[in-house]
Design a protein around this motif. Structure first.
Motif, mmCIF file in Angstrom:
data_model
loop_
_atom_site.group_PDB
_atom_site.id
_atom_site.type_symbol
_atom_site.label_atom_id
_atom_site.label_comp_id
_atom_site.label_asym_id
_atom_site.label_seq_id
_atom_site.Cartn_x
_atom_site.Cartn_y
_atom_site.Cartn_z
ATOM 1 N N GLY A 33 0.685 -0.923 0.392
ATOM 2 C CA GLY A 33 0.315 0.154 0.300
ATOM 3 C C GLY A 33 0.845 1.277 0.062
ATOM 4 N N GLU A 34 2.055 1.193 -0.760
ATOM 5 C CA GLU A 34 2.841 2.638 -0.699
ATOM 6 C C GLU A 34 2.454 3.170 -1.458
ATOM 7 O OE1 GLU A 34 6.452 0.724 2.332
ATOM 8 O OE2 GLU A 34 6.915 1.154 -0.328
ATOM 9 N N VAL A 35 2.458 4.670 -1.468
ATOM 10 C CA VAL A 35 1.709 5.885 -2.588
ATOM 11 C C VAL A 35 2.980 6.849 -2.072
ATOM 12 C CG1 VAL A 35 0.768 6.737 -3.756
ATOM 13 C CG2 VAL A 35 -0.287 5.572 -2.756
ATOM 14 N N THR A 36 3.370 7.076 -3.132
ATOM 15 C CA THR A 36 5.068 7.961 -3.676
ATOM 16 C C THR A 36 5.293 9.083 -4.605
ATOM 17 O OG1 THR A 36 6.515 6.711 -2.382
ATOM 18 C CG2 THR A 36 7.217 8.629 -3.648
ATOM 19 N N VAL A 37 5.212 10.166 -4.381
ATOM 20 C CA VAL A 37 5.200 11.366 -5.396
ATOM 21 C C VAL A 37 6.682 11.509 -5.938
ATOM 22 C CG1 VAL A 37 4.045 13.131 -6.036
ATOM 23 C CG2 VAL A 37 3.161 11.621 -4.409
ATOM 24 N N TRP A 38 7.128 12.213 -6.894
ATOM 25 C CA TRP A 38 8.284 12.208 -7.294
ATOM 26 C C TRP A 38 8.638 13.567 -8.055
ATOM 27 C CZ3 TRP A 38 12.336 8.965 -6.172
ATOM 28 C CH2 TRP A 38 11.438 7.176 -5.527
ATOM 29 N N SER A 39 9.488 14.179 -7.775
ATOM 30 C CA SER A 39 9.382 15.357 -8.827
ATOM 31 C C SER A 39 10.040 15.034 -9.433
ATOM 32 C CB SER A 39 10.813 16.238 -7.714
ATOM 33 O OG SER A 39 11.383 15.992 -7.706
ATOM 34 N N GLN A 40 10.840 16.273 -10.561
ATOM 35 C CA GLN A 40 11.070 15.479 -12.642
ATOM 36 C C GLN A 40 13.093 15.204 -11.918
ATOM 37 O OE1 GLN A 40 9.933 17.825 -15.926
ATOM 38 N NE2 GLN A 40 8.015 18.204 -15.016
ATOM 39 N N GLU A 41 13.225 15.222 -10.874
ATOM 40 C CA GLU A 41 14.179 15.610 -10.887
ATOM 41 C C GLU A 41 14.858 14.274 -9.649
ATOM 42 O OE1 GLU A 41 13.699 18.802 -12.265
ATOM 43 O OE2 GLU A 41 12.805 18.784 -9.815
ATOM 44 N N GLY A 42 13.505 13.703 -9.584
ATOM 45 C CA GLY A 42 13.202 12.761 -8.814
ATOM 46 C C GLY A 42 13.489 12.326 -7.337
ATOM 47 N N ASN A 43 13.204 13.534 -6.706
ATOM 48 C CA ASN A 43 13.174 13.587 -5.392
ATOM 49 C C ASN A 43 11.855 13.600 -4.498
ATOM 50 O OD1 ASN A 43 15.844 14.747 -5.176
ATOM 51 N ND2 ASN A 43 15.128 17.690 -6.080
ATOM 52 N N VAL A 44 11.825 12.722 -3.386
ATOM 53 C CA VAL A 44 10.780 12.305 -2.958
ATOM 54 C C VAL A 44 9.494 14.064 -2.596
ATOM 55 C CG1 VAL A 44 9.735 10.446 -1.031
ATOM 56 C CG2 VAL A 44 11.523 9.917 -2.243
ATOM 57 N N ALA A 45 8.572 14.058 -3.051
ATOM 58 C CA ALA A 45 7.852 14.856 -3.240
ATOM 59 C C ALA A 45 6.605 14.574 -1.986
ATOM 60 C CB ALA A 45 6.964 15.869 -4.028
ATOM 61 N N GLY A 46 6.295 13.644 -1.995
ATOM 62 C CA GLY A 46 5.287 12.668 -0.946
ATOM 63 C C GLY A 46 5.232 11.738 -0.314
ATOM 64 N N ARG A 47 5.526 10.949 0.618
ATOM 65 C CA ARG A 47 4.754 9.487 1.054
ATOM 66 C C ARG A 47 3.779 9.148 1.974
ATOM 67 N NH1 ARG A 47 10.422 6.423 2.552
ATOM 68 N NH2 ARG A 47 9.106 5.012 2.385
ATOM 69 N N LEU A 48 2.894 8.235 1.366
ATOM 70 C CA LEU A 48 1.918 8.063 2.294
ATOM 71 C C LEU A 48 1.869 5.887 2.077
ATOM 72 C CD1 LEU A 48 -1.458 8.154 3.072
ATOM 73 C CD2 LEU A 48 -2.024 8.441 1.304
ATOM 74 N N THR A 49 1.124 5.688 3.041
ATOM 75 C CA THR A 49 0.590 4.531 3.123
ATOM 76 C C THR A 49 -0.858 3.996 3.731
ATOM 77 O OG1 THR A 49 3.702 3.515 4.492
ATOM 78 C CG2 THR A 49 1.344 2.020 3.909
ATOM 79 N N LEU A 50 -1.326 3.056 2.525
ATOM 80 C CA LEU A 50 -2.269 2.820 2.503
ATOM 81 C C LEU A 50 -3.182 2.791 3.374
ATOM 82 C CD1 LEU A 50 -3.423 4.092 -1.529
ATOM 83 C CD2 LEU A 50 -3.950 5.596 0.589
ATOM 84 N N PRO A 51 -3.994 3.068 4.140
ATOM 85 C CA PRO A 51 -4.316 1.543 4.839
ATOM 86 C C PRO A 51 -5.119 0.485 4.715
ATOM 87 C CG PRO A 51 -6.182 3.415 4.419
ATOM 88 C CD PRO A 51 -5.323 3.824 4.016
ATOM 89 N N GLY A 52 -4.944 -0.846 5.206
ATOM 90 C CA GLY A 52 -4.905 -2.381 4.947
ATOM 91 C C GLY A 52 -4.202 -2.753 4.088
ATOM 92 N N GLY A 53 -2.658 -2.229 4.214
ATOM 93 C CA GLY A 53 -1.871 -2.791 3.422
ATOM 94 C C GLY A 53 -2.017 -3.873 2.796
ATOM 95 N N GLU A 54 -2.994 -3.477 1.596
ATOM 96 C CA GLU A 54 -2.656 -4.307 0.082
ATOM 97 C C GLU A 54 -1.950 -3.412 -0.711
ATOM 98 O OE1 GLU A 54 -7.619 -5.816 0.402
ATOM 99 O OE2 GLU A 54 -7.152 -3.946 0.451
ATOM 100 N N ASP A 55 -1.230 -4.287 -1.373
ATOM 101 C CA ASP A 55 0.137 -3.965 -2.106
ATOM 102 C C ASP A 55 -1.347 -2.209 -3.593
ATOM 103 O OD1 ASP A 55 1.114 -5.459 -2.076
ATOM 104 O OD2 ASP A 55 0.912 -6.733 -4.081
ATOM 105 N N SER A 56 -0.842 -1.967 -3.835
ATOM 106 C CA SER A 56 -1.149 -0.508 -4.841
ATOM 107 C C SER A 56 -0.780 -1.025 -6.254
ATOM 108 C CB SER A 56 -0.472 0.779 -4.283
ATOM 109 O OG SER A 56 -0.328 1.523 -3.009
ATOM 110 N N THR A 57 -1.680 -1.118 -6.981
ATOM 111 C CA THR A 57 -1.695 -1.735 -8.356
ATOM 112 C C THR A 57 -1.550 -1.239 -9.576
ATOM 113 O OG1 THR A 57 -3.686 -2.658 -7.892
ATOM 114 C CG2 THR A 57 -2.532 -4.129 -7.436
ATOM 115 N N SER A 58 -2.379 -0.021 -9.070
ATOM 116 C CA SER A 58 -2.139 1.296 -9.926
ATOM 117 C C SER A 58 -2.577 2.021 -9.820
ATOM 118 C CB SER A 58 -3.516 0.758 -11.231
ATOM 119 O OG SER A 58 -3.793 1.705 -12.053
ATOM 120 N N VAL A 59 -1.785 3.407 -10.882
ATOM 121 C CA VAL A 59 -2.031 4.907 -10.186
ATOM 122 C C VAL A 59 -1.895 5.446 -11.402
ATOM 123 C CG1 VAL A 59 -0.617 4.674 -8.496
ATOM 124 C CG2 VAL A 59 1.052 5.434 -10.090
ATOM 125 N N VAL A 60 -2.816 6.602 -11.617
ATOM 126 C CA VAL A 60 -3.194 7.296 -12.715
ATOM 127 C C VAL A 60 -3.757 8.761 -12.076
ATOM 128 C CG1 VAL A 60 -4.959 7.148 -15.104
ATOM 129 C CG2 VAL A 60 -4.332 5.275 -13.671
#
Length: 384
Positions: A33-60
């Protein structure tokens, strides 16, 4: 030179998406359930673990509102604000009947398609997430969905039943169905050597070119299967490119290069390849005319309509006739020979490819690769 983006995840990255526009952000989802947002330079702009711990299978990302990021996990979809990853802005619980494998948004961001393990594709109205259609024709896991650009009510789905379907969202039955097993059996009848084994063409990823008329599917037989949609949304032609020595896991058209028929593919052989399909006979009418005489004859498909109980005999007959007509549409598609030329760019990534995401990063055409690790790798396409 390749760049490696690290420290965004602690588990294997399963999916990557990029927001529209020059100031685009990237998002990646991983196991647990981890989700990470990146800048164009590859820096981490934000991180979140979704409740339930199930795999994050698609991001749109929404094409209409870059501040909306849709993430599937389990049978649910979370709507996030990528600029402020404190928690979900909205939750669509039970958006899928079973675990969701893929999400797709239409051009206007008004419809979300959800493909799941039951084989169903649910269509959700946005905003709100109300289910307005459930499309049931796949007989195994539906692994991937994609809307046709410029046609917000046309959806392509593909799955581990080796079938590719085009839907008009006004109806709950496909406009046409192509069974890739039938296609590959016909080809392999002529090519197979004694003792040679072929992997079945289970479809893992589907993509539609920005012109809206060419579909590509990455399949377990190592091929990228191609379909051309003609007038009236009919299946006009089908073909393939022998892309990988093992199963092809990813195929995505690249919208920002010199023409809409550049395609990037990745596979279990650890290879990432860039293809120029503009000269492929399926794409170019002139090349099609030259290869028409060598096109393989197509066998008539048998209907696989399921029998119902005797009390529903008439309904079964009607269903059978409809499915036969539907399959005949697909069977009538002209088969074109494969392009013999190899990829324009081949990268030995060295690890199985989980996801590919073409992106323009700091003005440079690139492809972002997710594999079995917790890092992303960015390869430039600068030589083009």
């Amino acid at each position: 030179m390749a760049r490696r983006w690290s420290e965004g995840h602690s588990t294997s990255i399963l999916c990557v998406g990029v927001s529209p526009g020059p100031e685009s952000l990237l998002a990646s989802g991983s196991e647990s359930g981890e989700v990470t947002v990146w800048s164009q330079e590859g820096n981490v702009a934000g991180r979140l673990t979704l409740p339930g711990g199930e795999d994050s299978t698609s991001v749109v990302f929404s094409p209409a509102a870059p501040s909306q990021l849709y993430v599937s996990h389990g049978d649910s979809v979370s709507v996030l604000d990528p600029r402020n990853l404190k928690g979900p802005v909205e939750e669509f619980q039970g958006a899928g009947e079973e675990e969701i494998n893929a999400l797709a948004l239409n051009d206007t961001g008004s419809v979300l398609a959800v493909a799941d393990d039951s084989g169903a594709v649910r269509v959700l109205e946005l905003p709100g997430g109300k289910v307005c259609r459930t499309l049931r024709r796949h007989t195994n896991i539906c692994s991937s969905v994609a809307f046709r650009p410029h046609r917000p009510n046309n959806l392509v789905s593909a799955g581990l039943d080796m079938q590719v379907m085009l839907w008009g969202l006004q109806k709950t039955r496909p406009l046409w169905t192509l069974n890739l097993q039938n296609v590959t059996e016909e080809e392999d009848d002529h090519q197979q050597r004694p003792g040679q084994l072929f992997n079945p063409p289970l479809v893992h990823c589907v993509s539609v070119a920005s012109c809206g008329n060419v579909v590509a599917c990455a399949a377990g037989d190592g091929r990228v299967h191609l379909m051309r949609i003609g007038s009236g949304s009919k299946l006009e032609q089908q073909g393939a490119v022998k892309a990988h020595s093992q199963g092809a896991s990813q195929a995505h058209f690249v919208s920002f290069l010199s023409h809409p028929h550049w395609l990037v593919s990745g596979g279990n052989d650890g290879q990432v390849a860039l293809w120029d399909l503009s000269k492929h006979p399926l794409v170019t009418p002139e090349a099609k005319a030259q290869t028409k005489l060598t096109a393989a004859p197509r066998r008539k498909r048998k209907s696989k309509a399921k029998r119902k109980d005797p009390g529903h005999h008439d309904a079964t007959k009607v269903d059978t006739e409809k499915e036969e007509a539907e399959e005949e549409v697909a069977a009538g598609a002209e088969e074109v020979t494969e392009e013999k030329a190899g990829p324009k760019l081949s990268i030995s990534h060295g690890d199985k490819v989980n996801w590919l995401c073409p992106a323009v990063l700091r003005g440079e055409a690139s492809v972002v690769v997710a594999d079995q690790s917790s890092c992303l790798t960015v390869y430039p396409l600068a030589q083009l």
